[in-house]
Design a protein around this motif. Structure first.
Motif, short mmCIF file in Angstrom:
data_model
loop_
_atom_site.label_atom_id
_atom_site.label_comp_id
_atom_site.label_asym_id
_atom_site.label_seq_id
_atom_site.Cartn_x
_atom_site.Cartn_y
_atom_site.Cartn_z
N GLY A 175 0.84 -1.19 0.00
CA GLY A 175 0.00 0.00 0.00
C GLY A 175 0.87 1.24 0.00
N TYR A 176 0.33 2.38 -0.37
CA TYR A 176 0.96 3.71 -0.38
C TYR A 176 1.89 3.93 -1.56
CZ TYR A 176 2.02 8.19 1.78
OH TYR A 176 2.13 9.54 2.05
N GLY A 177 2.85 3.03 -1.79
CA GLY A 177 3.71 3.16 -2.97
C GLY A 177 5.07 3.74 -2.68
N THR A 178 5.96 3.60 -3.69
CA THR A 178 7.32 4.16 -3.57
C THR A 178 7.33 5.52 -4.28
OG1 THR A 178 8.08 2.90 -5.51
CG2 THR A 178 8.39 1.90 -3.35
N ALA A 179 7.45 5.52 -5.62
CA ALA A 179 7.41 6.82 -6.34
C ALA A 179 6.07 7.52 -6.09
CB ALA A 179 7.63 6.58 -7.83
N LEU A 180 4.98 6.76 -6.14
CA LEU A 180 3.67 7.40 -5.91
C LEU A 180 3.43 7.65 -4.43
CD1 LEU A 180 1.33 5.75 -8.58
CD2 LEU A 180 2.97 7.63 -8.80
N GLY A 181 4.18 6.97 -3.56
CA GLY A 181 4.15 7.30 -2.13
C GLY A 181 4.73 8.70 -1.93
N VAL A 182 5.80 9.01 -2.66
CA VAL A 182 6.37 10.37 -2.60
C VAL A 182 5.34 11.37 -3.11
CG1 VAL A 182 8.20 11.88 -3.48
CG2 VAL A 182 8.75 9.52 -2.85
N VAL A 183 4.67 11.01 -4.21
CA VAL A 183 3.62 11.89 -4.74
C VAL A 183 2.54 12.12 -3.68
CG1 VAL A 183 1.70 12.00 -6.42
CG2 VAL A 183 3.99 11.31 -7.17
N ARG A 184 2.12 11.04 -3.02
CA ARG A 184 1.05 11.16 -2.00
C ARG A 184 1.49 12.06 -0.84
NH1 ARG A 184 -0.37 5.67 -3.83
NH2 ARG A 184 -2.53 5.92 -4.54
N SER A 185 2.73 11.87 -0.38
CA SER A 185 3.21 12.69 0.74
C SER A 185 3.36 14.15 0.30
CB SER A 185 4.56 12.17 1.24
OG SER A 185 4.39 10.88 1.77
N ALA A 186 3.81 14.37 -0.94
CA ALA A 186 3.95 15.75 -1.43
C ALA A 186 2.57 16.38 -1.58
CB ALA A 186 4.69 15.74 -2.78
N TYR A 187 1.61 15.60 -2.05
CA TYR A 187 0.25 16.10 -2.26
C TYR A 187 -0.42 16.48 -0.92
CZ TYR A 187 -4.71 15.97 -3.67
OH TYR A 187 -6.03 16.29 -3.90
N ALA A 188 -0.10 15.73 0.13
CA ALA A 188 -0.67 16.03 1.44
C ALA A 188 -0.24 17.42 1.91
CB ALA A 188 -0.22 14.97 2.45
N LYS A 189 0.97 17.84 1.48
CA LYS A 189 1.47 19.17 1.88
C LYS A 189 1.06 20.24 0.88
CE LYS A 189 5.97 18.39 2.32
NZ LYS A 189 7.36 18.53 2.70
N ASP A 190 0.92 19.81 -0.39
CA ASP A 190 0.67 20.78 -1.46
C ASP A 190 -0.25 20.16 -2.52
OD1 ASP A 190 0.73 22.58 -3.55
OD2 ASP A 190 2.82 22.16 -4.10
N PRO A 191 -1.56 20.36 -2.39
CA PRO A 191 -2.50 19.72 -3.33
C PRO A 191 -2.46 20.31 -4.74
CG PRO A 191 -3.66 20.73 -1.45
CD PRO A 191 -2.23 21.10 -1.32
N THR A 192 -1.55 21.27 -5.00
CA THR A 192 -1.46 21.83 -6.36
C THR A 192 -0.49 21.04 -7.24
OG1 THR A 192 0.33 23.39 -5.91
CG2 THR A 192 -1.93 24.16 -5.45
N ILE A 193 0.21 20.04 -6.67
CA ILE A 193 1.14 19.28 -7.52
C ILE A 193 0.35 18.46 -8.55
CG2 ILE A 193 2.98 19.10 -5.77
CD1 ILE A 193 2.08 16.04 -5.65
N LYS A 194 1.04 18.13 -9.64
CA LYS A 194 0.41 17.39 -10.74
C LYS A 194 1.32 16.21 -11.14
CE LYS A 194 -1.87 21.37 -12.94
NZ LYS A 194 -1.54 22.39 -11.95
N VAL A 195 0.71 15.22 -11.77
CA VAL A 195 1.49 14.07 -12.25
C VAL A 195 1.24 13.86 -13.74
CG1 VAL A 195 1.79 11.56 -12.07
CG2 VAL A 195 1.46 12.92 -10.00
N PHE A 196 2.31 13.62 -14.50
CA PHE A 196 2.21 13.12 -15.87
C PHE A 196 2.59 11.63 -15.80
CE2 PHE A 196 2.20 16.45 -19.43
CZ PHE A 196 1.40 17.32 -18.70
#
Ligand code: MRU
Length: 352
Positions: A171-192
């Motif tokens: 669960g949570y993920g490695t690369a996407l775990g980083v995305v999730r943690s970054a998103y929790a602090k800053d919901p303006t991030i985007k993913v391609f």
């Protein structure tokens, strides 16, 4: 705020390994119950479960299943361990590149051989350890996510390849775990998300899990990444790994090397996110990593439709190696490792 992903890719429940059937996503969300070691081998080989850390846990559960089965045949500890070792070697051969599979099976075999007990005592010990490894995986990913979030600039667009998400782990993920943690602090991030031919893990799995979590996600085909990098629409790249050599050379899904070269050309940071269990201290460089070759059908067909003429030659390596000089950092649960990787990896492994 801590971000929680609802996906539990694989779970040990009452002597059964229950896993999400990833071959059916994103159209059908179903689970499969694996009851035997041989069925676990098939589930790994046929990619019902995939992604290096998830394959590792599947291997650990596979040993628990094998132990339960063998205990029905013999009560003799030596005979039991001999048969369990054969099953361990068989399971390891299901997929050759992701070192987490070998790592997790070896951990289980260490438990089995060091538990000085009866057969039923050993069975209980490997079941308990398999469950612990499963729960540890999520905690490791969260630690990695917290370290990784520090290198994501405000409002960044992150390019990723394949699926290194909750579905590739417990669960949570490695690369996407980083995305999730970054998103929790800053919901303006985007993913391609790169589509990731031929199995489309990016199109099918990464977009599924990120859009489910409400993260702004754009699907592109693999060949488009340099176009968007040139347009300055990508701020950094974060991908997962299947095996990291002791000099930092990294095996990951085929196409990762191309992304890394494009990132270097456009001066875009390129990060790997992977647990320490993905590092193979026994190999000096990427040249020693075995690259899995998969079936021709993965290349010749899309949605069961043939897309090329009969008889054309096909070659289908499933992974490639990104050389360490293209990697800005390796995000692990022990922190972000930087070049010289020979040194930073050795240090991280020594304090593990
Ligand atoms: O063939 P797959 O889908 O198992 O390949 C998966 C990848 O290449 C992932 O990027 C890698 O395993 C890291 S998963 C956290």
């Amino acid at each position: 705020m801590e971000f929680t992903s609802k996906i539990k890719t694989i779970e040990w429940i009452e002597n059964t390994s229950r896993m999400i059937d990833q071959t059916q996503l994103p159209h059908r969300f179903t689970t499969v119950d694996i009851l035997t070691c041989d069925d676990m081998y098939s589930a790994i080989k046929n990619m019902i479960v995939r992604g290096a850390p998830a394959i590792g846990i599947a291997g650990a559960h596979g040993i628990s299943l094998a132990a339960i089965e063998i205990a029905k045949i013999t009560n003799d500890v030596n005979e039991f361990l001999k048969l369990l070792t054969q099953k361990a070697e068989y399971l390891k051969s299901a997929r050759p590149t992701a070192v987490n599979l070998m790592w997790a099976i070896d951990k289980q075999m260490q438990i089995a051989t060091s538990t000085l007990s009866t057969v039923s005592g050993i069975v209980n010990a490997v079941i308990k350890n398999g469950k612990k490894m499963e729960l540890d995986d999520i905690e490791i990913n969260k630690k990695m996510g917290n370290f990784g979030a520090q290198i994501v600039p405000k409002g960044a667009t992150i390019l990723t390849h394949c699926n290194a998400g909750a579905l590739a782990t417990v669960g949570y993920g490695t690369a996407l775990g980083v995305v999730r943690s970054a998103y929790a602090k800053d919901p303006t991030i985007k993913v391609f998300a790169n589509e990731t031919r031929p199995r489309q893990q990016g199109a099918r799995l990464t977009t599924f899990e990120l859009t489910t979590d409400g993260i702004d996600t754009t699907l592109i085909t693999d060949a488009m990444c340099s176009y968007f990098m040139k347009k300055k629409m990508i701020d950094l790249v974060i991908v997962g790994a299947d095996r990291i050599a002791s000099n930092g050379d990294t095996a990951n899904k085929i196409g990762t090397y191309t992304v890394a070269i494009c990132a270097k050309h456009h001066n875009i940071p390129f990060y790997i996110a992977a647990p320490l269990s993905t590092i193979d201290p026994n190999i000096k460089s990427g040249e020693e990593i075995t690259i899995e070759e998969r079936s021709c059908e993965e290349v010749t067909t899309i949605n069961n439709e043939k897309i090329c003429p009969e008889g054309v030659k096909i070659i289908n390596p499933s992974f490639d190696i990104t050389p360490n000089e293209l990697i800005s950092g390796i995000i692990t649960e022990a922190g972000i490792l930087r070049p010289n990787y020979q040194t930073s990896i050795a240090e991280a492994l020594s304090i593990k």
